[in-house]
Scaffold this motif. Structure first.
Motif, short mmCIF file in Angstrom:
data_model
loop_
_atom_site.label_atom_id
_atom_site.label_comp_id
_atom_site.label_asym_id
_atom_site.label_seq_id
_atom_site.Cartn_x
_atom_site.Cartn_y
_atom_site.Cartn_z
N LYS B 44 46.47 72.30 43.48
CA LYS B 44 46.26 72.48 44.92
C LYS B 44 45.46 73.76 45.18
N SER B 45 45.92 74.85 44.58
CA SER B 45 45.22 76.12 44.81
C SER B 45 43.82 76.06 44.23
N MET B 46 43.69 75.41 43.10
CA MET B 46 42.37 75.31 42.47
C MET B 46 41.39 74.57 43.37
N PHE B 94 45.58 83.29 51.57
CA PHE B 94 45.99 83.12 50.18
C PHE B 94 47.49 83.05 50.00
N GLN B 95 47.82 82.57 48.81
CA GLN B 95 49.22 82.33 48.49
C GLN B 95 50.03 83.64 48.38
N GLU B 96 49.38 84.73 47.89
CA GLU B 96 50.13 85.97 47.69
C GLU B 96 49.75 87.02 48.74
N ALA B 176 44.81 77.14 54.27
CA ALA B 176 45.97 78.01 54.18
C ALA B 176 46.78 77.58 52.97
N ASP B 177 46.80 78.46 51.94
CA ASP B 177 47.50 78.13 50.70
C ASP B 177 48.90 78.72 50.75
N GLU B 178 49.87 77.88 50.97
CA GLU B 178 51.27 78.30 51.07
C GLU B 178 51.42 79.53 51.97
MG LIG Z 1 49.15 77.49 44.16
#
Ligand SMILES: [Mg+2]
Ligand SMILES: Nc1ncnc2c1ncn2[C@@H]1O[C@H](COP(=O)(O)OP(=O)(O)OP(=O)(O)O)[C@@H](O)[C@H]1O
Ligand SMILES: Nc1ncnc2c1ncn2[C@@H]1O[C@H](COP(=O)(O)OP(=O)(O)OP(=O)(O)O)[C@@H](O)[C@H]1O
Ligand SMILES: [Mg+2]
Lengths: 302, 579, 306, 522
Positions: B44-46, B94-96, B176-178
């Motif tokens: 997913k993130s990729m 981003f996720q983080e 929007a990643d997580e």
């Molecule tokens: Mg991810």
């Protein structure tokens, strides 16, 4: 889904079959690293095999090694890299000089690097009074003129290669210690260090297995740069009477003795200078490759 | 708006290339919200990074495919052309959130610079826009916040700043990643609400990557389900929930924990004898962090992170600790794990932690293992994960080298990873995979107590379910007790025996799961339960009520400790603080 | 802040005290006798003894050190044995030149070194990177004397752009600064490259790219301040290294700094000057470290002075 | 009064460079290569030398008388000589200056030169403030009484330490007089920027009419000799005070235009190897002789680009008393080996050779080392800073062999006795002394005293012979191995004028500032 994993039950996991590629093997796959290794090997071989590689004595002042006006001879058929101001064969002196310079550039520099790393890591990890004491001592050493210490040591000890190596180690660890300290103290704050503590890892394990690998890039940078610096420092020290005394050759003192002649006899500065440069660069190439190999995020880079 | 066709992303590892996204095609219409759900590590993130042309270098690359934004094929653009697209037409969250803001630049700078990069507004104008954006994400005192630095904001605020940054330029597409994984439910609710508002106002198309099926249900128009780098199902959100086609989707939906369904579990609550065989007993725990300030650098303020917390955990028991971000959950956990100095008593087994020698502490430590909140940060990035998991065994001298390897392999399989992955490094895993590695590591020593700090929040539901099942299984088999820290009330309900609700460093309500969930007494508890999104698109909540004021701070002047809350038993050991 | 400064100042004073004690002790142990340097070759043993007594060099070490310390507190560094001038005067007259050179050299190193490091990090693995790497090693490995003379020969004698040594205008400053800077630039380039490579793979750099910032903005605004932190710490260290290299450069360019003063004093065991210069350079190093520590929080707001 | 060069032009300024700092311009203290002749231009003594020669002449003194016993010297002073501050110089100033230089508080390195004056010991011991042997007869007459006849006394009155200083200025500046020198000399100090520059300007009231020719002399400090030469080649300076650097010597000499501007001359210098006669095996004269025969002096001279001539005795050729007939030890390896064998060292031995660390001394030491190796002596080299070598030499057990280069005896005054006392006589063979071979021959000491008591100038030739005999005897004992006598090569700018010998003046080094001039003024 129900395979038991507890220590008191047999483990049934299947191990991955593929063996890990050793660091050495990975190193040999990189062109530049191989170039570095080859240069180091050549220097080492030159130092060890010097007596068999050249027909001259490094200290023999040859009558036909000077012009009648006392000028050194440029590179030629008889003296491949020319002669020095005393009519000695430069190539021979560079080969023999490698012995001294390798000891200084690698051993002394390595010891300095180790002391610096040890002090920096200890102070950075333990903080508290140990850290304070170590760092104040480092500050003191940094503010203290190293050359003076060297002169005094020279006066106390019989000048020898090992003394100069020791002096260089004693003088050169300070900067490394400071840089390593800063880095360690920020590493020590990282969460994975906390995680190590919760699984019961002791300080030695954390320091050597987890903090040290992260310091590697810095150590490599300082270590490789230190090669040229220490080799040249050795020349300054032998000028002050500490360390190898004439006629023993070292790359540093060949340069130092002849630097005012660099226009009249450029080969006297150029060749030993090139030797130092080559050695430092070679280690840098190896170091860079090592750094990439040991840094997993750099995988996929050729 | 956005069309992807036949996208393949491959990463180069030690042994050649491997596809992590294969032949993915999708379309995104204007104003639409497309959710990508799926297993952790499914790419997913990729996919998101591929759209942005921000794949991690040097490992990953787009091996084939087309990414069409309007008429432009993004995959063929060079870096300079891409710059004009990024931020302006496609923005990404981003996720983080913790590491995605530059620590040395003020919030204001980071906000205005992207505005200045894509428009020719004057700096005063850009500033005004930035303040607007901050206000839009409901950050109070927006103007003075501009001067603040990321580390001065709480995690939730940081994530909102990220969103403000992404939305300031009103992009056509937002990825929007997580965006809410790191947030607690109340803040998550607010953030989701915000996204919806913004989408309504600007007609932005959103790609929302999440594994939280509740969020999907709440937000999505259409859903894509991914597994092993491939899209396995696509459809309208209602269709997917109502008539999932693929097995995996069905599995996924079945695994979603729902509030009010955890009751099937046997309740041990009161039947557990209090003493003597507690695994852990915490009595009047205080943890404070001194802040130096003022001109003279004296300690003038203190963060009262934990203020007089008491609880006990018995073998076979799971105590859940819930509460909003910054209420002191992690700090409590760290005190238990011996990572922060504390006052009060912590008794593990029979032994009080204070006053133990080094070797004894090491022995006790073996019994308490912790799974950290941030899996990436808690794994040494320079070690292979196999070695990381084997390390506890090695330290405690358990098993031979060969046996260790087998054990680790077994652990890997147990947490849903393959033994082949033992040779990889942490950064080569997706967020959820890393979390599983941490879990495997904690399990390796088979401790008596595992502290799980938000351990499953980064996992997709199916893995989450599997991990939860695993945790329960281990509990059944070996009597492991858990201190389970989470903000996901559904998960908490699913796994816990007892629940403690923390607020500002103190426990405001504690009782068995049933007591707390079916009869929440403290207003704060009620609010937490309300904030949980329901995994059913048909039952979308109208609007999530926001708190009017900011969360109060646990930082206080020296000499002004917070008032102590008295807990009152409202029946059967259900403790509630007077409010 | 004030408390921090106060603490650091006290620590620094202690360090200076330590330096003075060690230096004094080492000089005391040195076998070369300063009195004989003063007395000259025709002196009778009696003259030698007279001079020794007058300088108080016949006293026990502790007494000598105490006297030195006391006059130090009143700002008196003593009088040179050989030059017979006040050490304070000698140092004060040469210090501005040294400081100027130091500033010039540090500017040069930073300018050259950081630029090289930055480019190398960005172009990592390319020919540019490798060329810069070789260049930085040449800088580190080249003897300063030769570098100085070469620069002098090319830019002053041949091209006539700069004066052949001397002191006074900014044009005098360029070549000596450059000579010193080339060495340091090598170090900074390597450090910068290393730290930049690290920073460039941080998440926030990816965020900056995702915002569509231009490369320049990403490098200079986002990456540089983060990468430069270790470099700042290095500047404090650098002052110490600088003190070592200053002698050669000063004499090549006829630069009236304290390096030459120190060198001549060491050759002739002129203890008051050695002590004075040591203390001044120790002070500079301590100050440099302090400044580096004070500047750090302005670059990285997470750092707290404690 | 001696004549002034009729071709000389008046006016103009020159620039001279030095690498090392100028320490002090106090005549009682300055004892360096750089300040020695600078002081000579700022101050005057009772005696001086004719420019470019070693011939004594009265200077501030108009005339002098020597009593027949050689123990009393009476000087008549010149009238109307003024200090730079305008006051007239009188006999009181002469006496004050000598009292000052001998007073231990002054810490003068030259105090020992005045040891023959009556009352010296009391002053040196701090028991008296004034030399009892110096009497002011009247403002223009001063009388010296000596404890022994001293043939060198006139030379002593010509050295810098005997230069006349004004009391009031010395008291005004105290210890800083060296930074504010006030004398009677041809130039006065105009500017001193520490570490950078010293400027002398013409003293318009100089008693010697017509001198100096130059209006201004600027000394620039702190630059490498190589760079100084570059600047000379560019026409920025006139005299590189440190001479032509060895690295550039051949380049200069190969260019006829530059070579034409180089003046060559002798120098009162000898480079030698000392052998510690109290230390085995150098306590054996045969070993010392063997060393003398082992050294290949021609090769060493070649190494320093033929800028010296091989030496065979302590005295340099331009020194009175130099024995032209003396052949010295030949370079004869076989004979040297034989001598060593006779001395009981057929296989040689190991020893140490100390040398100062500045080029070309380590190189010369290495050449010596190779020569010694040829006869079996394995000498390890200790190349050290000047102060450390001096310290080792002054320690009886310190240094078996020292190469004197860089610290060598450049004569204080052109008299054969100057090579004896401190460096070969018993007086120097004490801890901290400068007799590094620790050679002490009471016989020769007596002979030296006898020679120095021949005061009558008419008997100078006889006295020189006595000294020759002393040095011949020394060479028989061979405490030294003389290696070479350095030649001086002074390079000047094209515009500089004046007789060549002014540029290789044996006492004004590098040049005689008072008498040189420049051609590019009207
Ligand atoms: Mg991810
Ligand atoms: N830098 C990298 N190098 C090699 N492999 C990587 C790298 N980053 C990710 N991967 C691999 O790529 C695959 C897809 O990862 P991705 O981050 O897209 O997962 P995801 O779907 O976002 O999972 P999660 O929900 O856990 O974040 C994973 O199998 C992971 O192991
Ligand atoms: N080292 C520290 N120094 C100062 N304050 C700290 C420190 N660690 C934590 N705090 C503060 O203590 C409070 C409690 O933090 P804690 O990490 O326990 O919160 P949490 O409940 O785990 O929140 P989250 O759900 O966001 O992880 C917070 O206000 C935090 O800012
Ligand atoms: Mg937490």
């Amino acid at each position: 889904m129900t395979s038991p994993i507890a220590p008191d039950l047999p483990a049934t996991g299947r191990l991955p079959a593929r063996p890990r590629a050793g660091v050495w093997r990975q190193l040999l796959k990189r062109r530049l690293a191989v170039l570095g290794l080859v240069i180091v090997a050549i220097v080492l071989a030159g130092a060890i095999l010097a007596p068999w590689l050249t027909g001259y004595d490094p200290n023999e002042q040859m009558f036909d090694g000077l012009t009648l006006e006392g000028a050194p001879l440029p590179p030629g058929a008889k003296f491949w890299l020319g002669t020095d101001l005393l009519g000695r064969d430069l190539l021979t002196r560079i080969l023999y000089g490698a012995r001294t310079s390798l000891i200084i550039g690698i051993v002394a520099n390595g010891v300095a690097l180790s002391i610096g790393t040890l002090v920096g890591v200890t102070a950075g990890y333990f903080r508290g009074w140990i850290g304070s004491v170590l760092m104040r001592f480092t500050d003191l050493m940094m503010a203290f003129p190293a050359l003076l210490l060297a002169i005094c040591l020279a006066a106390v000890f019989e000048p020898s290669l090992w003394i100069v190596a020791m002096v260089i180690a004693l003088v050169n660890w300070v900067q490394t210690a400071r840089v390593i300290y800063t880095e360690t103290s920020s590493l020590a704050e990282r969460e994975f260090i906390d995680a190590e503590r919760t699984i019961g890892a002791g300080a030695p394990r954390i320091l050597f297995r987890h903090i040290l690998p992260h310091l590697l890039p810095t150590i490599i940078v300082w270590g490789t740069l230190g090669i040229s610096t220490t080799v040249l420092l050795e020349a300054t020290l032998s000028y002050l009477g500490i360390g190898v005394q004439p006629p023993t050759a070292s790359w540093g003192n060949i340069i130092f003795e002849n630097q005012t002649y660099f226009q009249a006899a450029p080969w006297l500065v150029f060749f030993p200078g090139a030797a130092i440069l080559a050695l430092a660069l070679a280690f840098n190439l190896i170091g860079d490759a090592l750094r990439d190999i040991l840094d997993p995020t750099q995988r996929g880079r050729a | 708006m956005l069309e992807i066709a036949g996208l393949c992303v491959s990463v180069r590892g030690e042994d050649g290339e491997r596809e992590v996204v294969s032949d993915l095609s999708l379309t995104l219409k204007r104003g639409e919200t497309l959710c990508i759900a799926g297993e952790s590590g499914s790419g997913k993130s990729m996919t998101a990074l591929a759209i942005m042309q921000l794949l991690p270098q040097p490992a990953a690359r787009i091996s084939s495919g087309m990414i069409q934004l309007g008429e432009i094929d993004l995959a063929t653009l060079n870096e300079r052309q891409m710059q004009r697209i990024r931020g302006d037409r496609i923005a990404m969250i981003f996720q983080e959130p913790m590491t995605s803001l530059n620590p040395v630049l003020s919030i204001g700078r980071q906000l205005t610079e992207s505005i200045e990069a894509h428009t020719d507004l004057s700096s005063a104008e850009a500033r005004r826009r930035a303040i607007e954006a901050l206000k839009a994400v409901r950050i109070s005192e927006a103007e003075s916040r501009l001067k603040q630095f990321p580390h001065e904001l709480s995690g939730g605020m940081r994530q909102r700043v990220m969103i403000a940054m992404a939305l300031a330029l009103k992009p056509d597409v937002l990825i929007a990643d997580e965006p809410t994984t790191a947030l607690d439910v109340t803040v998550q609710g607010e953030v989701l609400e915000l996204l919806r508002d913004l989408q309504r106002e600007h007609g932005t198309s959103v790609i929302l990557i999440t594994h939280d099926m509740g969020v999907v249900a709440e937000m999505a128009d259409r859903v894509i389900v991914m597994r092993h780098g491939r899209m396995i199902e696509e459809g309208k959100v209602a269709d997917i929930y109502a008539r999932p086609q693929a097995d995996y989707t069905r599995e996924l939906l079945a695994a979603v924990p729902r509030i009010g369904t955890g009751a099937g579990r046997q309740v041990l609550g009161q039947t557990i004898p209090k003493t003597p065989n507690q695994v852990a007993l915490v009595d009047d725990l205080h943890v404070g962090f001194d802040l130096h300030g003022g001109f003279f650098g004296r300690v003038d303020r203190r963060v009262h992170a934990v203020e007089g917390v008491s609880f006990s955990i018995a073998p076979h028991e799971t105590l859940a600790l819930v509460g909003e971000s910054g209420c002191g959950k992690s700090t409590t956990a760290k005190a238990l794990a011996g990572l922060v100095p504390y006052q009060g008593d912590i008794v593990i087994g029979e032994r009080n932690l204070s006053g133990l020698g080094r070797d004894e502490r090491k022995a006790v430590r073996r019994d308490v293992q912790m799974i950290f909140q941030d899996p990436y940060a808690s794994l040494d990035p320079r070690m292979r994960v196999g070695d990381l998991v084997a390390e506890p065994l090695l330290i405690h001298g358990i098993a031979s080298k060969e046996e260790r390897g087998q054990r680790v392999a077994a652990l890997f399989e147990r947490v849903g990873l393959s033994a082949d992955q033992m040779e990889l490094y942490p950064h080569e895993f997706s967020g959820g995979q890393r979390q599983r590695i941490c879990i495997a590591r904690a399990l390796a020593l088979r401790p008596k107590l595992i502290i799980a700090d938000e351990s499953v929040s980064a996992l997709d539901v199916s893995v989450q379910a599997r991990v939860l099942e695993l945790l329960k299984e281990l509990q059944r088999e070996f009597g492991i007790a858990y201190l389970f820290i989470s903000h996901d009330m559904a998960v908490v309900e699913n796994i816990s025996d007892r629940v403690a609700v923390m607020y500002l460093g103190q426990i405001v309500e504690m009782g068995t799961r049933d007591q707390v969930f079916s009869n929440p007494r403290h207003p704060y508890t009620k609010r937490l339960i309300e904030a949980v999104p329901v995994p059913d698109p048909a039952r979308r909540r109208p609007r999530f009520a926001r708190l009017d004021q900011e969360i109060p701070s646990p930082t206080r002047k020296i000499g002004e400790p917070p008032p102590k809350l008295a807990l009152k038993d409202v029946g059967n050991g259900h403790l509630v603080a007077a409010s | 802040m004030i408390a921090y400064l106060g603490r650091r100042v006290i620590q620094s004073l202690l360090i200076l005290l330590g330096v003075s004690l060690i230096t004094f002790a080492l000089l005391y142990l040195l076998p070369a006798d300063p009195v004989r340097q003063i007395a000259g070759r025709s002196a009778t043993p009696q003259t030698v003894e007279n001079i020794r007594r007058q300088l108080g060099l016949d006293q026990p070490f502790v007494v000598q050190y105490w006297h030195y310390l006391m006059s130090l507190l009143s700002g008196d560094l003593g009088r040179s044995y050989i030059q017979r001038s006040e050490v304070t005067e000698l140092i004060v007259s040469r210090l501005p030149a040294s400081l100027l050179l130091m500033v010039g050299a540090i500017l040069c190193e930073l300018l050259i070194g950081l630029t090289m490091g930055l480019i190398a990090a960005v172009k990592r693995g390319t020919t540019t990177d490798q060329t810069l790497m070789v260049a930085s090693f040449v800088g580190v490995s080249a003897p300063q004397f030769v570098v100085g003379l070469l620069l002098l020969y090319v830019f002053a004698v041949r091209l006539g752009w700069f004066p052949i040594g001397g002191y006074g205008t900014w044009r005098h400053l360029v070549l000596p600064s450059l000579t010193m800077g080339i060495l340091g630039a090598g170090w900074y380039a390597r450090m910068m490259r290393s730290s930049m490579i690290d920073v460039l793979r941080q998440d926030y750099v990816r965020t900056a790219r995702a915002k569509g910032l231009a490369r320049g903005a990403i490098l200079f605004r986002h990456a540089l301040p983060n990468a430069i932190l270790p470099v700042i710490a290095m500047i404090g260290i650098d002052i110490g290294i600088f003190m070592g290299g200053i002698v050669v450069v000063e004499s090549v360019f006829g630069w009236p700094g304290i390096g030459q003063l120190a060198w001549q004093a060491i050759q002739r065991v002129d203890i008051p000057i050695i002590m004075g210069v040591t203390l001044v350079s120790a002070f500079a190093i301590v100050l440099g470290n302090l400044l580096a520590d004070i500047v750090a929080p302005f670059i990285d707001p997470r750092i707290k002075l404690r | 009064e001696d004549a002034v060069d009729p071709n000389a032009k008046q006016g103009g300024a020159i620039t001279v460079t030095y690498k090392d700092d100028v320490a002090t311009l106090d005549p009682a203290i300055g004892y360096d290569w750089q300040n020695w002749s600078m002081i000579k231009s700022l101050f005057d003594g009772l005696m001086d030398y004719e420019p470019g020669t070693t011939n004594l002449k009265p200077d501030l003194a108009e005339s002098y008388e020597i009593a027949p016993d050689g123990k009393t010297f009476t000087f008549k002073l010149r009238h109307g000589v003024k200090f730079h501050n305008g006051r007239e110089m009188t006999a009181d100033d002469v006496k004050y200056s000598l009292d000052r230089v001998t007073n231990p508080k002054t810490q003068s390195p030259g105090a020992g030169f005045f040891g023959s004056i009556k009352g010296y010991d009391d002053v040196a011991a701090g028991k008296a403030e004034s030399l009892s042997g110096v009497t002011v007869v009247d403002p223009y007459t001063i009388k010296f009484e000596l404890t022994r006849p001293d043939a060198t006394f006139l030379h002593v009155m010509a050295i810098n330490f005997a230069h006349v200083v004004p009391k009031e200025e010395v008291e005004k500046y105290g210890a800083d007089f060296g930074k504010h020198p006030v004398g009677t000399g041809a130039f006065k100090l105009a500017e001193w920027t520490l570490g950078q520059r010293i400027v002398f300007e013409r003293n318009p009231d100089y008693w010697h009419k017509g001198l100096p020719h130059l209006d201004k002399v600027t000394f620039e400090i702190g630059q490498e000799p190589i760079v100084a030469l570059l600047r000379l080649q560019k026409g920025e300076i006139d005299i590189p005070g440190d001479g032509i650097p060895p690295a550039k010597f051949q380049e200069v000499m190969a260019d006829p235009e530059q070579k034409a501007r180089v003046v060559e001359g002798g120098q009162l210098h000898t480079g030698y190897i000392t052998m510690n006669t109290t230390m085995a095996p150098f306590d054996n004269v045969k070993v010392r002789q063997a060393v003398n025969m082992a050294i290949n002096k021609d090769r060493i001279v070649q190494l320093i680009n033929n800028r010296a001539v091989p030496a065979n005795q302590p005295l340099p050729p331009s020194m009175p008393g130099y024995d032209k007939a003396f052949k010295g030890y030949p370079h004869d390896v076989a004979k040297a080996k034989a001598l060593l064998a006779e001395a009981g060292h057929p296989d040689g031995f190991e020893t140490q050779l100390f040398a100062m660390n500045t080029d070309p001394n380590p190189r010369i030491a290495q050449a010596i080392q190779q020569d010694l190796a040829a006869i079996g002596i394995k000498a390890s080299i200790q190349s050290l800073a000047q102060a450390n070598v001096i310290a080792a030499g002054g320690d009886k057990a310190g240094a078996p062999m020292i190469w004197s280069g860089g610290m060598a005896w450049i004569a204080d005054f052109p008299d054969p006795s100057n090579f004896y006392g401190p460096i070969l006589g018993c007086a120097g063979a004490v801890p901290g002394g400068w007799n590094w071979s620790w050679y002490c021959n009471k016989d020769l000491d007596a002979k030296a005293a006898e020679a120095d008591s021949v005061v009558d100038p008419a008997k100078a030739g006889e006295r020189d012979k006595m000294w020759s005999a002393i040095y011949d005897k020394i060479m028989a004992d061979a405490p030294w191995a003389p290696v070479f006598n350095e030649q001086r090569f002074t390079m000047k700018s094209a515009r500089m004028g004046g007789a060549d010998n002014l540029y290789v003046d044996p006492v004004h080094i590098p040049i005689n500032y008072d008498n040189v001039y420049v051609n590019d003024v009207q």
